[in-house]
Motif scaffolding. Structure first.
Motif, PDB file in Angstrom:
ATOM      1  N   SER A   1       0.847  -1.196   0.000  1.00  0.00           N
ATOM      2  CA  SER A   1       0.000   0.000   0.000  1.00  0.00           C
ATOM      3  C   SER A   1       0.879   1.242   0.000  1.00  0.00           C
ATOM      4  CB  SER A   1      -0.947   0.008   1.196  1.00  0.00           C
ATOM      5  OG  SER A   1      -0.228  -0.045   2.400  1.00  0.00           O
ATOM      6  N   SER A   2       2.060   1.161   0.600  1.00  0.00           N
ATOM      7  CA  SER A   2       3.042   2.232   0.489  1.00  0.00           C
ATOM      8  C   SER A   2       4.408   1.655   0.820  1.00  0.00           C
ATOM      9  CB  SER A   2       2.708   3.406   1.413  1.00  0.00           C
ATOM     10  OG  SER A   2       2.660   2.980   2.744  1.00  0.00           O
ATOM     11  N   CYS A   3       5.447   2.331   0.349  1.00  0.00           N
ATOM     12  CA  CYS A   3       6.790   1.847   0.623  1.00  0.00           C
ATOM     13  C   CYS A   3       7.739   3.027   0.521  1.00  0.00           C
ATOM     14  CB  CYS A   3       7.199   0.748  -0.363  1.00  0.00           C
ATOM     15  SG  CYS A   3       7.176   1.260  -2.097  1.00  0.00           S
ATOM     16  N   GLY A   4       8.923   2.856   1.046  1.00  0.00           N
ATOM     17  CA  GLY A   4       9.877   3.948   0.982  1.00  0.00           C
ATOM     18  C   GLY A   4      11.138   3.593   1.743  1.00  0.00           C
ATOM     19  N   HIS A   5      11.936   4.616   2.017  1.00  0.00           N
ATOM     20  CA  HIS A   5      13.162   4.375   2.767  1.00  0.00           C
ATOM     21  C   HIS A   5      13.497   5.630   3.535  1.00  0.00           C
ATOM     22  CE1 HIS A   5      15.428   6.905  -0.048  1.00  0.00           C
ATOM     23  NE2 HIS A   5      14.631   6.390  -0.967  1.00  0.00           N
ATOM     24  N   ARG A   6      14.293   5.485   4.568  1.00  0.00           N
ATOM     25  CA  ARG A   6      14.713   6.638   5.352  1.00  0.00           C
ATOM     26  C   ARG A   6      16.100   6.370   5.895  1.00  0.00           C
ATOM     27  NH1 ARG A   6      14.151   5.087  10.613  1.00  0.00           N
ATOM     28  NH2 ARG A   6      12.810   3.294  10.977  1.00  0.00           N
ATOM     29  N   PRO A   7      16.891   7.425   6.096  1.00  0.00           N
ATOM     30  CA  PRO A   7      18.217   7.218   6.675  1.00  0.00           C
ATOM     31  C   PRO A   7      18.095   6.845   8.153  1.00  0.00           C
ATOM     32  CG  PRO A   7      17.796   9.564   6.295  1.00  0.00           C
ATOM     33  CD  PRO A   7      16.613   8.816   5.758  1.00  0.00           C
ATOM     34  N   THR A   8      19.013   6.043   8.639  1.00  0.00           N
ATOM     35  CA  THR A   8      19.082   5.735  10.066  1.00  0.00           C
ATOM     36  C   THR A   8      20.484   6.111  10.540  1.00  0.00           C
ATOM     37  OG1 THR A   8      19.895   3.506   9.678  1.00  0.00           O
ATOM     38  CG2 THR A   8      17.509   3.755   9.809  1.00  0.00           C
ATOM     39  N   ASP A   9      20.718   6.029  11.851  1.00  0.00           N
ATOM     40  CA  ASP A   9      22.038   6.370  12.380  1.00  0.00           C
ATOM     41  C   ASP A   9      23.124   5.479  11.795  1.00  0.00           C
ATOM     42  OD1 ASP A   9      20.873   8.290  13.861  1.00  0.00           O
ATOM     43  OD2 ASP A   9      20.788   7.110  15.704  1.00  0.00           O
ATOM     44  N   SER A  10      22.742   4.239  11.481  1.00  0.00           N
ATOM     45  CA  SER A  10      23.772   3.289  11.051  1.00  0.00           C
ATOM     46  C   SER A  10      23.697   2.943   9.571  1.00  0.00           C
ATOM     47  CB  SER A  10      23.627   2.008  11.876  1.00  0.00           C
ATOM     48  OG  SER A  10      22.293   1.534  11.758  1.00  0.00           O
ATOM     49  N   GLY A  11      22.781   3.585   8.822  1.00  0.00           N
ATOM     50  CA  GLY A  11      22.653   3.247   7.403  1.00  0.00           C
ATOM     51  C   GLY A  11      21.303   3.693   6.895  1.00  0.00           C
ATOM     52  N   LYS A  12      20.470   2.747   6.498  1.00  0.00           N
ATOM     53  CA  LYS A  12      19.121   3.108   6.056  1.00  0.00           C
ATOM     54  C   LYS A  12      18.129   2.024   6.435  1.00  0.00           C
ATOM     55  CE  LYS A  12      19.233   1.109   1.380  1.00  0.00           C
ATOM     56  NZ  LYS A  12      20.629   0.675   1.439  1.00  0.00           N
ATOM     57  N   ALA A  13      16.870   2.386   6.381  1.00  0.00           N
ATOM     58  CA  ALA A  13      15.778   1.431   6.546  1.00  0.00           C
ATOM     59  C   ALA A  13      14.929   1.502   5.290  1.00  0.00           C
ATOM     60  CB  ALA A  13      14.938   1.795   7.764  1.00  0.00           C
ATOM     61  N   VAL A  14      14.580   0.347   4.743  1.00  0.00           N
ATOM     62  CA  VAL A  14      13.671   0.280   3.602  1.00  0.00           C
ATOM     63  C   VAL A  14      12.417  -0.414   4.122  1.00  0.00           C
ATOM     64  CG1 VAL A  14      13.380  -0.475   1.209  1.00  0.00           C
ATOM     65  CG2 VAL A  14      15.666   0.016   2.083  1.00  0.00           C
ATOM     66  N   TRP A  15      11.249   0.119   3.796  1.00  0.00           N
ATOM     67  CA  TRP A  15      10.029  -0.405   4.410  1.00  0.00           C
ATOM     68  C   TRP A  15       8.886  -0.506   3.413  1.00  0.00           C
ATOM     69  CZ3 TRP A  15       5.962   2.946   3.974  1.00  0.00           C
ATOM     70  CH2 TRP A  15       6.276   4.294   3.735  1.00  0.00           C
ATOM     71  N   PHE A  16       7.913  -1.323   3.783  1.00  0.00           N
ATOM     72  CA  PHE A  16       6.644  -1.351   3.044  1.00  0.00           C
ATOM     73  C   PHE A  16       5.514  -1.561   4.047  1.00  0.00           C
ATOM     74  CE2 PHE A  16       7.813  -5.862   3.155  1.00  0.00           C
ATOM     75  CZ  PHE A  16       6.626  -6.462   3.541  1.00  0.00           C
ATOM     76  N   ARG A  17       4.329  -1.167   3.652  1.00  0.00           N
ATOM     77  CA  ARG A  17       3.127  -1.385   4.468  1.00  0.00           C
ATOM     78  C   ARG A  17       2.115  -2.186   3.676  1.00  0.00           C
ATOM     79  NH1 ARG A  17       2.922   4.470   5.841  1.00  0.00           N
ATOM     80  NH2 ARG A  17       4.368   4.592   7.576  1.00  0.00           N
ATOM     81  N   LEU A  18       1.408  -3.034   4.374  1.00  0.00           N
ATOM     82  CA  LEU A  18       0.287  -3.746   3.773  1.00  0.00           C
ATOM     83  C   LEU A  18      -0.947  -3.439   4.605  1.00  0.00           C
ATOM     84  CD1 LEU A  18       1.761  -7.299   3.082  1.00  0.00           C
ATOM     85  CD2 LEU A  18       1.301  -5.503   1.419  1.00  0.00           C
TER      86      LEU A  18
END
Length: 145
Positions: A118-135
């Protein structure tokens, strides 16, 4: 107002930086959804989680573990994969400049995630990045008469 909703359940699990992480991540997401009788589509969640984890393992270097974060909410579920590489995943958010070559393994997974979540994206984190999706949560199917 929302007292009758259970608090969101969330899991955070470190996974090895190897292909072995993929089946482990699939099983974790499947079990998390099943255990809480959650109504998000388990097959899709499992498939997309496998793609995210495989992507993180394949496209980031080093042996730093990647992290799987699963959050179950009444409205659906969100899965995040944290990896040590701060650069964003190429295909997740940019418009398709050129059609992906179906014979190349990379890239296809992120298109799949864009198509099925339903949506997805990515964001920076302190140690790298997070890639995510929602259902979204799917309403319980009515039984046929």
């Amino acid at each position: 107002m929302h007292d009758h909703f259970p608090a969101p359940a969330s899991w955070r699990i470190a996974l090895p930086h190897s292909a072995a992480a993929v089946p482990v991540a699939r099983a974790l997401v499947r079990n998390a959804l099943a255990e809480l009788e959650h109504t998000a589509d388990g097959d899709t969640a499992e498939l997309l989680t496998a793609e995210l984890v495989a992507n993180a393992v394949e496209h980031t270097s080093g042996r730093t573990p990647i992290e799987l974060v699963v959050e179950l909410m009444p409205t659906g579920c969100q899965v995040e994969v944290h990896d040590p590489d701060p650069s964003p995943p190429a295909d997740l958010t940019r418009p398709d400049v050129e059609p992906p070559d179906p014979w190349r393994e990379d890239g296809r997974g992120l298109l799949l995630i864009r198509a099925l979540s339903s949506s997805c994206g990515h964001r920076p984190t302190d140690s790298g990045k997070a890639v995510w999706f929602r259902l979204p949560a799917v309403p319980a199917q009515r039984r046929p008469h």
